[in-house]
Design a protein around this motif. Structure first.
Motif, mmCIF file in Angstrom:
data_model
loop_
_atom_site.group_PDB
_atom_site.id
_atom_site.type_symbol
_atom_site.label_atom_id
_atom_site.label_comp_id
_atom_site.label_asym_id
_atom_site.label_seq_id
_atom_site.Cartn_x
_atom_site.Cartn_y
_atom_site.Cartn_z
ATOM 1 N N LEU A 62 7.194 58.015 80.374
ATOM 2 C CA LEU A 62 7.025 58.896 81.211
ATOM 3 C C LEU A 62 5.710 58.811 82.496
ATOM 4 C CD1 LEU A 62 7.812 62.143 79.271
ATOM 5 C CD2 LEU A 62 9.380 61.060 80.787
ATOM 6 N N LYS A 63 4.969 58.423 82.085
ATOM 7 C CA LYS A 63 3.677 58.042 83.240
ATOM 8 C C LYS A 63 4.344 57.045 84.119
ATOM 9 C CE LYS A 63 -0.620 56.394 84.350
ATOM 10 N NZ LYS A 63 -1.871 55.466 83.989
ATOM 11 N N THR A 64 4.749 55.850 83.554
ATOM 12 C CA THR A 64 5.179 54.898 84.388
ATOM 13 C C THR A 64 6.355 55.327 85.323
ATOM 14 O OG1 THR A 64 4.690 53.361 82.502
ATOM 15 C CG2 THR A 64 6.075 52.626 83.995
ATOM 16 N N ALA A 65 7.216 56.203 84.818
ATOM 17 C CA ALA A 65 8.288 56.576 85.727
ATOM 18 C C ALA A 65 7.748 57.545 86.758
ATOM 19 C CB ALA A 65 9.245 57.228 84.868
ATOM 20 N N VAL A 66 6.784 58.377 86.259
ATOM 21 C CA VAL A 66 6.417 59.307 87.422
ATOM 22 C C VAL A 66 5.584 58.582 88.593
ATOM 23 C CG1 VAL A 66 4.893 61.506 87.849
ATOM 24 C CG2 VAL A 66 6.206 61.371 85.862
ATOM 25 N N VAL A 67 4.719 57.725 88.067
ATOM 26 C CA VAL A 67 4.081 56.876 88.989
ATOM 27 C C VAL A 67 5.150 55.982 89.928
ATOM 28 C CG1 VAL A 67 2.646 54.752 89.409
ATOM 29 C CG2 VAL A 67 1.972 56.518 87.635
ATOM 30 N N THR A 75 -3.281 49.097 78.160
ATOM 31 C CA THR A 75 -2.979 47.905 77.262
ATOM 32 C C THR A 75 -1.804 48.591 76.480
ATOM 33 O OG1 THR A 75 -5.002 46.651 77.204
ATOM 34 C CG2 THR A 75 -3.313 46.352 75.455
ATOM 35 N N PHE A 76 -2.002 49.715 75.859
ATOM 36 C CA PHE A 76 -0.947 50.482 75.290
ATOM 37 C C PHE A 76 0.260 50.780 76.127
ATOM 38 C CE2 PHE A 76 1.427 54.081 73.446
ATOM 39 C CZ PHE A 76 1.715 53.625 72.310
ATOM 40 N N ILE A 77 0.018 51.355 77.358
ATOM 41 C CA ILE A 77 1.035 51.446 78.138
ATOM 42 C C ILE A 77 1.889 50.360 78.633
ATOM 43 C CG2 ILE A 77 1.697 52.329 80.614
ATOM 44 C CD1 ILE A 77 -0.612 54.056 80.319
ATOM 45 N N GLU A 78 1.161 48.924 78.575
ATOM 46 C CA GLU A 78 2.025 47.785 78.954
ATOM 47 C C GLU A 78 2.751 47.499 77.754
ATOM 48 O OE1 GLU A 78 2.013 45.930 81.833
ATOM 49 O OE2 GLU A 78 1.217 47.792 82.598
ATOM 50 N N CYS A 84 4.321 49.477 75.471
ATOM 51 C CA CYS A 84 5.469 50.291 75.352
ATOM 52 C C CYS A 84 6.373 49.650 76.699
ATOM 53 C CB CYS A 84 4.993 51.687 75.757
ATOM 54 S SG CYS A 84 4.245 52.432 74.394
ATOM 55 N N LYS A 85 6.028 49.261 77.802
ATOM 56 C CA LYS A 85 6.797 48.648 78.854
ATOM 57 C C LYS A 85 7.297 47.614 78.468
ATOM 58 C CE LYS A 85 4.740 48.735 82.906
ATOM 59 N NZ LYS A 85 3.687 48.626 83.901
ATOM 60 N N PHE A 86 6.566 46.717 77.728
ATOM 61 C CA PHE A 86 7.171 45.475 77.426
ATOM 62 C C PHE A 86 8.331 45.739 76.207
ATOM 63 C CE2 PHE A 86 6.900 42.027 73.798
ATOM 64 C CZ PHE A 86 7.517 41.261 74.431
ATOM 65 N N VAL A 87 8.101 46.503 75.193
ATOM 66 C CA VAL A 87 9.274 46.711 74.338
ATOM 67 C C VAL A 87 10.444 47.376 75.110
ATOM 68 C CG1 VAL A 87 9.672 48.032 72.304
ATOM 69 C CG2 VAL A 87 7.576 46.912 72.217
ATOM 70 N N TYR A 88 10.175 48.376 75.904
ATOM 71 C CA TYR A 88 11.153 49.045 76.203
ATOM 72 C C TYR A 88 12.011 48.344 77.421
ATOM 73 C CZ TYR A 88 14.372 53.029 77.792
ATOM 74 O OH TYR A 88 15.177 53.634 77.883
ATOM 75 N N GLY A 89 11.280 47.573 77.922
ATOM 76 C CA GLY A 89 11.968 46.663 79.298
ATOM 77 C C GLY A 89 12.274 45.274 79.091
ATOM 78 N N ASP A 90 11.600 44.565 78.093
ATOM 79 C CA ASP A 90 11.903 43.120 77.922
ATOM 80 C C ASP A 90 12.499 42.589 76.457
ATOM 81 O OD1 ASP A 90 10.831 43.265 80.503
ATOM 82 O OD2 ASP A 90 8.573 42.551 79.709
ATOM 83 N N ILE A 91 12.735 43.656 75.925
ATOM 84 C CA ILE A 91 13.279 43.097 74.672
ATOM 85 C C ILE A 91 14.680 43.535 74.393
ATOM 86 C CG2 ILE A 91 12.883 43.433 71.994
ATOM 87 C CD1 ILE A 91 10.127 43.862 72.209
#
Length: 303
Positions: free
Chosen positions: A141-146, A271-274, A276-283
Protein backbone atom coordinates in the motif's frame (compact mmCIF):
# COMPACT_ATOMS: atom_id res chain seq x y z
CA UNK A 1 24.73 10.55 31.21
CA UNK A 2 22.22 11.23 28.48
CA UNK A 3 20.96 8.94 25.73
CA UNK A 4 19.50 10.33 22.54
CA UNK A 5 18.33 9.03 19.19
CA UNK A 6 19.78 11.39 16.62
CA UNK A 7 18.02 12.57 13.49
CA UNK A 8 20.11 10.12 11.44
CA UNK A 9 18.83 7.20 13.55
CA UNK A 10 22.09 6.61 15.45
CA UNK A 11 22.24 6.67 19.26
CA UNK A 12 24.39 9.22 21.09
CA UNK A 13 25.79 8.85 24.62
CA UNK A 14 27.24 11.85 26.40
CA UNK A 15 27.36 14.18 29.36
CA UNK A 16 27.26 18.00 29.41
CA UNK A 17 27.77 18.27 25.66
CA UNK A 18 25.67 19.26 22.68
CA UNK A 19 26.88 16.35 20.62
CA UNK A 20 30.41 16.99 19.43
CA UNK A 21 31.92 14.93 22.23
CA UNK A 22 29.45 12.07 22.50
CA UNK A 23 29.95 8.37 21.87
CA UNK A 24 27.86 7.18 18.93
CA UNK A 25 26.45 3.70 18.34
CA UNK A 26 23.94 2.21 15.92
CA UNK A 27 20.35 1.90 17.10
CA UNK A 28 20.52 -1.87 16.68
CA UNK A 29 23.60 -2.04 18.92
CA UNK A 30 21.91 -0.50 21.96
CA UNK A 31 20.92 -3.84 23.53
CA UNK A 32 24.45 -5.21 23.15
CA UNK A 33 25.97 -2.11 24.74
CA UNK A 34 23.43 -2.36 27.57
CA UNK A 35 24.48 -5.96 28.23
CA UNK A 36 28.14 -4.92 28.34
CA UNK A 37 27.34 -2.11 30.78
CA UNK A 38 25.40 -4.44 33.06
CA UNK A 39 28.35 -6.81 33.19
CA UNK A 40 30.66 -3.87 33.90
CA UNK A 41 28.49 -2.78 36.84
CA UNK A 42 28.49 -6.30 38.28
CA UNK A 43 32.29 -6.63 38.18
CA UNK A 44 34.01 -5.38 41.32
CA UNK A 45 37.58 -4.67 40.19
CA UNK A 46 40.08 -4.79 37.33
CA UNK A 47 37.90 -5.55 34.30
CA UNK A 48 38.14 -4.46 30.69
CA UNK A 49 36.02 -5.24 27.64
CA UNK A 50 36.27 -3.99 24.07
CA UNK A 51 33.15 -3.87 21.90
CA UNK A 52 33.70 -3.60 18.15
CA UNK A 53 30.96 -1.63 16.44
CA UNK A 54 28.93 -3.31 13.72
CA UNK A 55 28.01 0.04 12.16
CA UNK A 56 30.09 2.89 10.76
CA UNK A 57 28.58 5.66 12.90
CA UNK A 58 30.79 7.91 15.01
CA UNK A 59 34.49 8.60 14.79
CA UNK A 60 35.82 5.18 15.79
CA UNK A 61 35.13 1.48 15.41
CA UNK A 62 35.15 0.33 19.04
CA UNK A 63 34.00 1.15 22.56
CA UNK A 64 36.06 0.26 25.63
CA UNK A 65 34.56 -0.47 29.03
CA UNK A 66 36.94 -0.53 31.99
CA UNK A 67 36.73 -0.91 35.76
CA UNK A 68 39.93 -0.06 37.56
CA UNK A 69 41.51 -1.51 40.69
CA UNK A 70 40.18 1.39 42.75
CA UNK A 71 36.61 0.77 41.51
CA UNK A 72 36.39 3.67 39.06
CA UNK A 73 34.52 3.00 35.80
CA UNK A 74 35.14 4.51 32.37
CA UNK A 75 33.54 4.27 28.95
CA UNK A 76 35.66 5.29 25.96
CA UNK A 77 34.84 5.60 22.30
CA UNK A 78 35.01 7.97 19.33
CA UNK A 79 38.03 9.66 21.00
CA UNK A 80 36.04 10.51 24.13
CA UNK A 81 36.12 9.08 27.66
CA UNK A 82 33.49 9.36 30.39
CA UNK A 83 34.00 8.36 34.02
CA UNK A 84 30.87 7.06 35.71
CA UNK A 85 29.61 5.73 39.00
CA UNK A 86 28.20 2.23 39.21
CA UNK A 87 24.70 3.69 39.56
CA UNK A 88 25.18 5.79 36.42
CA UNK A 89 26.26 2.69 34.52
CA UNK A 90 23.15 0.79 35.62
CA UNK A 91 20.89 3.71 34.68
CA UNK A 92 22.57 4.02 31.28
CA UNK A 93 22.07 0.30 30.63
CA UNK A 94 18.39 0.61 31.54
CA UNK A 95 17.91 3.54 29.16
CA UNK A 96 19.56 1.68 26.29
CA UNK A 97 17.41 -1.40 26.86
CA UNK A 98 14.22 0.66 26.69
CA UNK A 99 14.76 2.95 23.71
CA UNK A 100 11.57 3.99 21.91
CA UNK A 101 11.07 2.88 18.30
CA UNK A 102 13.05 4.89 15.77
CA UNK A 103 10.98 7.20 13.62
CA UNK A 104 12.60 8.09 10.33
CA UNK A 105 9.69 10.11 9.01
CA UNK A 106 7.15 12.47 10.57
CA UNK A 107 4.75 10.79 12.96
CA UNK A 108 1.36 9.84 11.56
CA UNK A 109 -2.09 9.89 13.11
CA UNK A 110 -3.30 7.41 10.54
CA UNK A 111 -1.48 4.13 11.24
CA UNK A 112 -1.23 2.31 14.57
CA UNK A 113 0.57 -0.85 15.58
CA UNK A 114 -1.74 -3.43 17.11
CA UNK A 115 -1.33 -6.79 18.82
CA UNK A 116 -0.73 -9.27 15.98
CA UNK A 117 -3.56 -11.67 15.19
CA UNK A 118 -3.44 -13.88 12.10
CA UNK A 119 -0.52 -11.70 10.95
CA UNK A 120 -2.63 -8.52 11.08
CA UNK A 121 -0.42 -6.15 13.06
CA UNK A 122 -1.26 -2.62 11.87
CA UNK A 123 -4.42 -0.53 11.64
CA UNK A 124 -4.91 2.24 9.08
CA UNK A 125 -7.55 4.73 10.18
CA UNK A 126 -9.14 8.09 9.43
CA UNK A 127 -12.47 9.80 9.97
CA UNK A 128 -13.91 7.01 12.10
CA UNK A 129 -13.11 4.31 9.52
CA UNK A 130 -10.36 1.75 9.98
CA UNK A 131 -8.93 -1.43 8.49
CA UNK A 132 -6.43 -3.99 9.74
CA UNK A 133 -3.25 -4.62 7.74
CA UNK A 134 -0.61 -7.28 7.52
CA UNK A 135 2.92 -5.92 7.31
CA UNK A 136 3.18 -7.12 3.71
CA UNK A 137 -0.02 -5.29 2.81
CA UNK A 138 1.30 -2.11 4.41
CA UNK A 139 4.45 -2.40 2.27
CA UNK A 140 2.47 -2.73 -0.97
CA UNK A 141 0.00 0.00 0.00
CA UNK A 142 2.83 2.39 0.78
CA UNK A 143 4.35 1.66 -2.63
CA UNK A 144 1.03 2.27 -4.38
CA UNK A 145 0.27 5.49 -2.51
CA UNK A 146 3.76 6.85 -3.28
CA UNK A 147 3.20 6.00 -6.95
CA UNK A 148 -0.14 7.82 -6.89
CA UNK A 149 1.41 11.06 -5.62
CA UNK A 150 2.75 11.89 -9.08
CA UNK A 151 -0.61 11.23 -10.77
CA UNK A 152 -3.86 13.09 -11.35
CA UNK A 153 -5.81 9.83 -11.35
CA UNK A 154 -4.71 6.47 -9.95
CA UNK A 155 -6.44 3.15 -9.38
CA UNK A 156 -4.78 -0.11 -8.37
CA UNK A 157 -6.45 -3.30 -7.23
CA UNK A 158 -4.21 -5.82 -5.49
CA UNK A 159 -5.11 -9.28 -4.28
CA UNK A 160 -2.62 -10.38 -1.65
CA UNK A 161 -3.04 -13.89 -0.26
CA UNK A 162 -6.78 -13.74 -0.85
CA UNK A 163 -7.33 -10.25 0.57
CA UNK A 164 -8.45 -7.40 -1.69
CA UNK A 165 -6.57 -4.09 -1.47
CA UNK A 166 -7.46 -0.97 -3.43
CA UNK A 167 -5.65 2.35 -3.75
CA UNK A 168 -7.65 4.98 -5.59
CA UNK A 169 -6.95 8.63 -6.30
CA UNK A 170 -10.06 10.07 -7.88
CA UNK A 171 -8.95 13.70 -8.03
CA UNK A 172 -6.15 16.03 -7.00
CA UNK A 173 -7.52 16.08 -3.46
CA UNK A 174 -9.08 12.67 -2.77
CA UNK A 175 -7.57 9.27 -1.97
CA UNK A 176 -9.26 6.07 -0.82
CA UNK A 177 -7.76 2.86 0.52
CA UNK A 178 -9.82 -0.31 0.74
CA UNK A 179 -8.75 -3.37 2.68
CA UNK A 180 -11.08 -6.34 2.47
CA UNK A 181 -13.93 -4.04 1.44
CA UNK A 182 -13.34 -1.55 4.28
CA UNK A 183 -12.77 1.94 2.82
CA UNK A 184 -10.63 4.58 4.53
CA UNK A 185 -10.52 8.00 2.87
CA UNK A 186 -7.79 10.65 2.86
CA UNK A 187 -7.28 14.13 1.48
CA UNK A 188 -4.22 15.60 -0.20
CA UNK A 189 -3.40 17.29 3.11
CA UNK A 190 -3.29 13.93 4.89
CA UNK A 191 -1.71 11.58 2.38
CA UNK A 192 1.96 12.39 3.09
CA UNK A 193 1.40 11.65 6.77
CA UNK A 194 -0.28 8.41 5.70
CA UNK A 195 2.85 7.40 3.77
CA UNK A 196 4.99 8.22 6.81
CA UNK A 197 2.64 6.26 9.04
CA UNK A 198 2.78 3.16 6.85
CA UNK A 199 6.57 3.35 6.78
CA UNK A 200 6.86 3.82 10.54
CA UNK A 201 4.33 1.08 11.20
CA UNK A 202 6.39 -1.40 9.19
CA UNK A 203 9.53 -0.17 10.95
CA UNK A 204 8.03 -0.64 14.42
CA UNK A 205 6.87 -4.18 13.67
CA UNK A 206 10.23 -5.16 12.18
CA UNK A 207 12.21 -3.70 15.08
CA UNK A 208 10.03 -5.60 17.55
CA UNK A 209 10.99 -8.78 15.73
CA UNK A 210 14.69 -7.82 15.54
CA UNK A 211 14.68 -7.22 19.30
CA UNK A 212 12.98 -10.59 19.86
CA UNK A 213 16.07 -12.26 18.38
CA UNK A 214 17.95 -11.02 21.45
CA UNK A 215 21.44 -9.64 21.94
CA UNK A 216 23.07 -12.50 23.84
CA UNK A 217 25.79 -14.88 22.68
CA UNK A 218 23.39 -17.04 20.67
CA UNK A 219 21.46 -14.23 18.95
CA UNK A 220 23.36 -14.86 15.71
CA UNK A 221 22.36 -18.51 15.85
CA UNK A 222 18.69 -17.55 16.23
CA UNK A 223 18.92 -15.23 13.24
CA UNK A 224 20.64 -17.84 11.06
CA UNK A 225 18.10 -20.48 12.06
CA UNK A 226 15.21 -18.17 11.21
CA UNK A 227 16.67 -17.33 7.81
CA UNK A 228 17.20 -21.03 7.16
CA UNK A 229 13.52 -21.68 7.91
CA UNK A 230 12.57 -18.99 5.39
CA UNK A 231 14.80 -20.66 2.79
CA UNK A 232 13.22 -24.03 3.52
CA UNK A 233 9.71 -22.63 3.14
CA UNK A 234 10.61 -21.04 -0.20
CA UNK A 235 11.98 -24.36 -1.44
CA UNK A 236 8.93 -26.21 -0.14
CA UNK A 237 6.62 -23.74 -1.89
CA UNK A 238 8.38 -23.62 -5.25
CA UNK A 239 9.70 -27.17 -5.42
CA UNK A 240 11.68 -27.85 -8.58
CA UNK A 241 10.60 -24.70 -10.38
CA UNK A 242 13.37 -23.17 -12.50
CA UNK A 243 13.30 -19.90 -10.51
CA UNK A 244 13.34 -21.48 -7.06
CA UNK A 245 17.06 -21.04 -6.39
CA UNK A 246 17.03 -17.41 -7.55
CA UNK A 247 14.01 -16.57 -5.40
CA UNK A 248 15.42 -18.41 -2.40
CA UNK A 249 18.74 -16.58 -2.71
CA UNK A 250 17.11 -13.16 -3.12
CA UNK A 251 14.79 -13.60 -0.14
CA UNK A 252 17.59 -15.04 1.98
CA UNK A 253 19.90 -12.11 1.22
CA UNK A 254 17.18 -9.58 2.02
CA UNK A 255 16.27 -11.41 5.23
CA UNK A 256 19.91 -11.16 6.31
CA UNK A 257 19.82 -7.38 5.81
CA UNK A 258 16.58 -7.11 7.77
CA UNK A 259 17.61 -9.29 10.71
CA UNK A 260 21.40 -9.08 10.82
CA UNK A 261 23.57 -6.60 12.66
CA UNK A 262 24.98 -3.41 11.22
CA UNK A 263 21.80 -2.04 9.62
CA UNK A 264 19.77 0.92 10.81
CA UNK A 265 16.00 0.68 11.17
CA UNK A 266 15.30 2.63 7.98
CA UNK A 267 17.46 0.29 5.89
CA UNK A 268 15.72 -2.76 7.35
CA UNK A 269 12.32 -1.24 6.56
CA UNK A 270 13.18 -0.31 2.98
CA UNK A 271 14.65 -3.77 2.42
CA UNK A 272 11.44 -5.41 3.62
CA UNK A 273 9.38 -3.22 1.29
CA UNK A 274 11.66 -4.21 -1.61
CA UNK A 275 11.23 -7.86 -0.60
CA UNK A 276 7.45 -7.55 -0.82
CA UNK A 277 7.66 -5.74 -4.16
CA UNK A 278 9.92 -8.49 -5.51
CA UNK A 279 7.54 -11.27 -4.46
CA UNK A 280 4.36 -9.53 -5.60
CA UNK A 281 5.76 -8.05 -8.80
CA UNK A 282 8.42 -10.40 -10.15
CA UNK A 283 7.48 -13.97 -9.23
CA UNK A 284 5.11 -16.23 -11.15
CA UNK A 285 1.59 -15.76 -9.83
CA UNK A 286 1.07 -19.30 -8.54
CA UNK A 287 3.73 -18.71 -5.87
CA UNK A 288 2.82 -15.17 -4.84
CA UNK A 289 0.13 -15.95 -2.25
CA UNK A 290 2.06 -18.60 -0.26
CA UNK A 291 5.22 -16.49 -0.28
CA UNK A 292 3.35 -13.37 0.83
CA UNK A 293 1.80 -15.44 3.63
CA UNK A 294 5.31 -16.51 4.57
CA UNK A 295 6.61 -12.92 4.71
CA UNK A 296 3.58 -11.64 6.61
CA UNK A 297 4.34 -14.07 9.44
CA UNK A 298 8.13 -14.40 9.28
CA UNK A 299 8.93 -10.91 10.62
CA UNK A 300 6.13 -10.44 13.16
CA UNK A 301 6.18 -11.27 16.87
CA UNK A 302 2.81 -12.92 17.34
CA UNK A 303 0.90 -11.83 20.42
Amino acid sequence: MYVKIRTDGAVGLGRATEGTEEITIGYGEAHMIAAALEKLAQTARDYKQVYKKTTDVGGGNKIEFERYEDGRISISGDKHTYYCTEQEIRELAKLLKNLPPVQVAPASDYVDKTTPEDSVCLVVKNGGASAGLKITEAALLKTAVVSSLSSRYFDEHLVVAGRDLVVNRSSDLKWKLEVGGNPVKFTAYEVEALVAGLHNGILDVLMDFVKSMGSDDIADIRVKSHIQRIEEEVQKTMGEHKDMKKVRKNLSNMAKLILGGGQDADTRTNTFIEMCKFVYGDIEREFVDPLMDLLSAAFVVEG
